[in-house]
Design a protein around this motif. Structure first.
Motif, PDB file in Angstrom:
ATOM      1  N   SER A 141      40.735  18.917  35.983  1.00  0.00           N
ATOM      2  CA  SER A 141      40.992  20.336  36.242  1.00  0.00           C
ATOM      3  C   SER A 141      42.425  20.731  35.888  1.00  0.00           C
ATOM      4  O   SER A 141      42.877  21.806  36.249  1.00  0.00           O
ATOM      5  CB  SER A 141      40.730  20.650  37.724  1.00  0.00           C
ATOM      6  OG  SER A 141      41.569  19.874  38.555  1.00  0.00           O
ATOM      7  N   GLU A 142      43.141  19.826  35.183  1.00  0.00           N
ATOM      8  CA  GLU A 142      44.504  20.151  34.791  1.00  0.00           C
ATOM      9  C   GLU A 142      44.849  19.468  33.470  1.00  0.00           C
ATOM     10  O   GLU A 142      44.174  18.522  33.046  1.00  0.00           O
ATOM     11  CB  GLU A 142      45.496  19.751  35.886  1.00  0.00           C
ATOM     12  CG  GLU A 142      45.444  18.274  36.258  1.00  0.00           C
ATOM     13  CD  GLU A 142      46.299  17.967  37.474  1.00  0.00           C
ATOM     14  OE1 GLU A 142      46.404  18.823  38.372  1.00  0.00           O
ATOM     15  OE2 GLU A 142      46.866  16.856  37.519  1.00  0.00           O
TER      16      GLU A 142
ATOM     17  N   LYS B  86      47.824  24.081  34.791  1.00  0.00           N
ATOM     18  CA  LYS B  86      46.595  24.253  35.572  1.00  0.00           C
ATOM     19  C   LYS B  86      46.193  25.725  35.550  1.00  0.00           C
ATOM     20  O   LYS B  86      46.993  26.593  35.894  1.00  0.00           O
ATOM     21  CB  LYS B  86      46.783  23.787  37.012  1.00  0.00           C
ATOM     22  CG  LYS B  86      45.481  23.718  37.809  1.00  0.00           C
ATOM     23  CD  LYS B  86      45.720  23.094  39.170  1.00  0.00           C
ATOM     24  CE  LYS B  86      44.436  22.970  39.964  1.00  0.00           C
ATOM     25  NZ  LYS B  86      43.469  22.035  39.376  1.00  0.00           N
ATOM     26  N   ILE B  87      44.982  25.967  35.119  1.00  0.00           N
ATOM     27  CA  ILE B  87      44.458  27.332  35.080  1.00  0.00           C
ATOM     28  C   ILE B  87      43.697  27.576  36.375  1.00  0.00           C
ATOM     29  O   ILE B  87      42.716  26.895  36.653  1.00  0.00           O
ATOM     30  CB  ILE B  87      43.525  27.548  33.874  1.00  0.00           C
ATOM     31  CG1 ILE B  87      44.222  27.088  32.585  1.00  0.00           C
ATOM     32  CG2 ILE B  87      43.098  29.000  33.787  1.00  0.00           C
ATOM     33  CD1 ILE B  87      45.506  27.788  32.282  1.00  0.00           C
ATOM     34  N   SER B  88      44.172  28.511  37.147  1.00  0.00           N
ATOM     35  CA  SER B  88      43.554  28.751  38.454  1.00  0.00           C
ATOM     36  C   SER B  88      42.372  29.710  38.335  1.00  0.00           C
ATOM     37  O   SER B  88      42.501  30.800  37.781  1.00  0.00           O
ATOM     38  CB  SER B  88      44.586  29.331  39.432  1.00  0.00           C
ATOM     39  OG  SER B  88      45.635  28.408  39.631  1.00  0.00           O
ATOM     40  N   HIS B  89      41.246  29.236  38.847  1.00  0.00           N
ATOM     41  CA  HIS B  89      40.086  30.101  39.008  1.00  0.00           C
ATOM     42  C   HIS B  89      39.876  30.301  40.501  1.00  0.00           C
ATOM     43  O   HIS B  89      40.022  29.368  41.290  1.00  0.00           O
ATOM     44  CB  HIS B  89      38.824  29.465  38.404  1.00  0.00           C
ATOM     45  CG  HIS B  89      38.897  29.269  36.923  1.00  0.00           C
ATOM     46  ND1 HIS B  89      38.922  30.309  36.024  1.00  0.00           N
ATOM     47  CD2 HIS B  89      38.955  28.136  36.177  1.00  0.00           C
ATOM     48  CE1 HIS B  89      38.982  29.843  34.802  1.00  0.00           C
ATOM     49  NE2 HIS B  89      39.011  28.527  34.858  1.00  0.00           N
ATOM     50  N   SER B  90      39.530  31.486  40.891  1.00  0.00           N
ATOM     51  CA  SER B  90      39.348  31.767  42.307  1.00  0.00           C
ATOM     52  C   SER B  90      38.174  30.969  42.866  1.00  0.00           C
ATOM     53  O   SER B  90      37.077  30.971  42.306  1.00  0.00           O
ATOM     54  CB  SER B  90      39.088  33.263  42.524  1.00  0.00           C
ATOM     55  OG  SER B  90      38.762  33.515  43.878  1.00  0.00           O
ATOM     56  N   GLY B  91      38.453  30.237  43.958  1.00  0.00           N
ATOM     57  CA  GLY B  91      37.374  29.492  44.615  1.00  0.00           C
ATOM     58  C   GLY B  91      36.706  30.287  45.710  1.00  0.00           C
ATOM     59  O   GLY B  91      35.819  29.780  46.405  1.00  0.00           O
ATOM     60  N   THR B  92      37.101  31.551  45.861  1.00  0.00           N
ATOM     61  CA  THR B  92      36.539  32.381  46.935  1.00  0.00           C
ATOM     62  C   THR B  92      35.028  32.497  46.818  1.00  0.00           C
ATOM     63  O   THR B  92      34.294  32.384  47.808  1.00  0.00           O
ATOM     64  CB  THR B  92      37.162  33.786  46.909  1.00  0.00           C
ATOM     65  OG1 THR B  92      38.579  33.673  46.982  1.00  0.00           O
ATOM     66  CG2 THR B  92      36.654  34.612  48.076  1.00  0.00           C
TER      67      THR B  92
ATOM     68  N   LEU C  49      36.491  23.207  38.370  1.00  0.00           N
ATOM     69  CA  LEU C  49      36.576  24.059  39.566  1.00  0.00           C
ATOM     70  C   LEU C  49      35.790  23.442  40.714  1.00  0.00           C
ATOM     71  O   LEU C  49      36.255  23.412  41.860  1.00  0.00           O
ATOM     72  CB  LEU C  49      36.031  25.454  39.236  1.00  0.00           C
ATOM     73  CG  LEU C  49      35.918  26.439  40.403  1.00  0.00           C
ATOM     74  CD1 LEU C  49      37.273  26.677  41.047  1.00  0.00           C
ATOM     75  CD2 LEU C  49      35.319  27.761  39.923  1.00  0.00           C
TER      76      LEU C  49
ATOM     77  N   ASP D 214      37.787  20.549  42.175  1.00  0.00           N
ATOM     78  CA  ASP D 214      38.870  20.992  43.042  1.00  0.00           C
ATOM     79  C   ASP D 214      38.371  21.430  44.413  1.00  0.00           C
ATOM     80  O   ASP D 214      39.024  21.199  45.430  1.00  0.00           O
ATOM     81  CB  ASP D 214      39.628  22.152  42.391  1.00  0.00           C
ATOM     82  CG  ASP D 214      40.524  21.697  41.250  1.00  0.00           C
ATOM     83  OD1 ASP D 214      40.770  20.481  41.134  1.00  0.00           O
ATOM     84  OD2 ASP D 214      40.963  22.558  40.461  1.00  0.00           O
TER      85      ASP D 214
END
Length: 376
Positions: free
Chosen positions: A18-19, A28-34, A60, A63
């Protein structure tokens, strides 16, 4: 019994990334885990994460759930279920009954089953085993999370899941603007070629691009694929005992064996080059699953790159059009790779490919399936 499944789950998580590491920096590209967390609040039992291959879907999931300890999590590849029945599937992990295992977690208010690369279910021989296993999971209160390529989403939900009642999360590719921002932040050079720059919006290809020994702004898509084959897969920097050539030969054998057998794992036989297999495993092109007793590609994109290389090699040394198609095989994976390869050839060598297509379409010896693939 669950310990074997847990080992299998850990192997799958270990194969995911993931990185991106670049010059001692972590990108690291952040995708919302919401949205993923909301699966526990939803009345729907299925959540499907989709996007292009290599966009970061599985990363994702890694993570979010790799280190979860407060409730049971188990992960499978869709192809793990390609067995004649549930009993055969469950015996892969020990002498037990699938329903009994699920029943042992009935007191847990939360439990999650992850099924990765769900698009492969569409080419499985025993889709009903997956469907029956899913029904058993639902009957015991499990939530099920799938990762799948967007292009296969509709057919998967219609023909495998047989429902349209699910939550979905779309993972987009990087934008060209975001790539430019990363270029400024981490001080690397993006290629000038617009087609290659667009390809790098895919996280996996972006990672491969940065892993090259030397990055050139003038690199074309063809240059990039050749560089990845030489530097990453064959690893020409290590030529002791011709290991770079042995790696290339062995990975081609593995890709063709998997494609022709329809299996997900490669189990080396007496003719396998064990040193080359070990080197590919150490380079994380392959991963070993001790539970399954075989090796698998660390990412689908690696498998596609190798099949594309096989097609290019066979095309360059073909004696005839019919011998070319015989050499690459007619598996679903080979046909898909051929279509991708053919699309790229229009950019690289239009005149040569135009003559080839004319020969194929006029030939009475070529199977109609190849003509259909050309005309798609």
């Amino acid at each position: 019994v669950f310990s074997h499944i847990k080992d299998h789950t850990n192997t799958i998580f270990k194969s995911l990334s993931s990185e991106i590491n670049y010059h001692n920096q972590t990108i690291k590209i952040s995708h919302s885990g919401t949205a993923l967390k909301s699966l526990w609040d939803s009345d729907k039992n299925f959540m499907i994460i989709h996007g292009d291959g290599g966009c970061g879907k599985s990363g994702l999931v890694k993570d979010m759930f790799e280190h979860t300890t407060e409730y049971p999590v188990m992960a499978f590849k869709a192809t793990d279920f390609d067995c004649s029945n549930i009993s055969e599937f469950s015996r892969k992990f020990g002498d037990y009954i699938w329903d009994d295992l699920l029943q042992s977690f009935d007191d847990s208010p939360r439990k999650l089953c992850i099924i990765d690369s769900a698009e492969k279910a569409l080419s499985m021989k025993y889709q009903d085993t997956l469907y029956d296993s899913i029904k058993a999971l639902l009957s015991h209160g499990w939530k099920i999370l799938f990762t799948i390529r967007s292009a296969y989403l509709d057919n998967f939900t219609k023909y495998v899941l047989r429902t349209d009642y699910f939550d979905e999360v779309y993972i987009p590719a990087l934008s060209v603007e975001m790539l430019s921002e990363l270029e400024q932040k981490f001080s690397f050079s993006l290629p000038v070629n617009p087609r290659l720059r667009e390809l790098l919006c895919n996280l996996f290809y972006f990672n491969l691009y940065l892993s090259q020994d030397r990055i050139s702004e003038s690199q074309t898509t063809a240059d990039f694929f050749e560089s990845i084959w030489q530097q990453v897969i064959c690893k020409v920097s290590v030529q002791t005992n011709s290991m770079h050539m042995r790696r290339g030969k062995m990975i081609c054998k593995i890709a063709q064996t998997i494609a022709n057998s329809g299996l997900f794992y490669y189990i080396p036989d007496d003719n396998a080059d064990w040193d080359a297999v070990t080197a590919l495993n150490e380079s994380e092109i392959l991963h070993l699953d001790n539970t399954m007793g075989g090796y698998f590609f660390a990412h689908d994109v690696y498998e596609e790159l190798v099949l594309r290389q096989i097609i290019s090699q066979e095309f360059s040394r073909k004696v005839s059009t019919s011998s070319f198609f015989s050499s690459i095989g007619d598996s679903l994976l080979a046909r898909k790779s051929f279509r991708i390869w053919l699309h790229n050839q229009f950019e690289f060598s239009y005149e040569k490919i135009e003559q080839f297509l004319s020969e194929v379409l006029q030939s009475t010896e070529i199977s109609p399936v190849w003509k259909d693939d050309i005309l798609i």
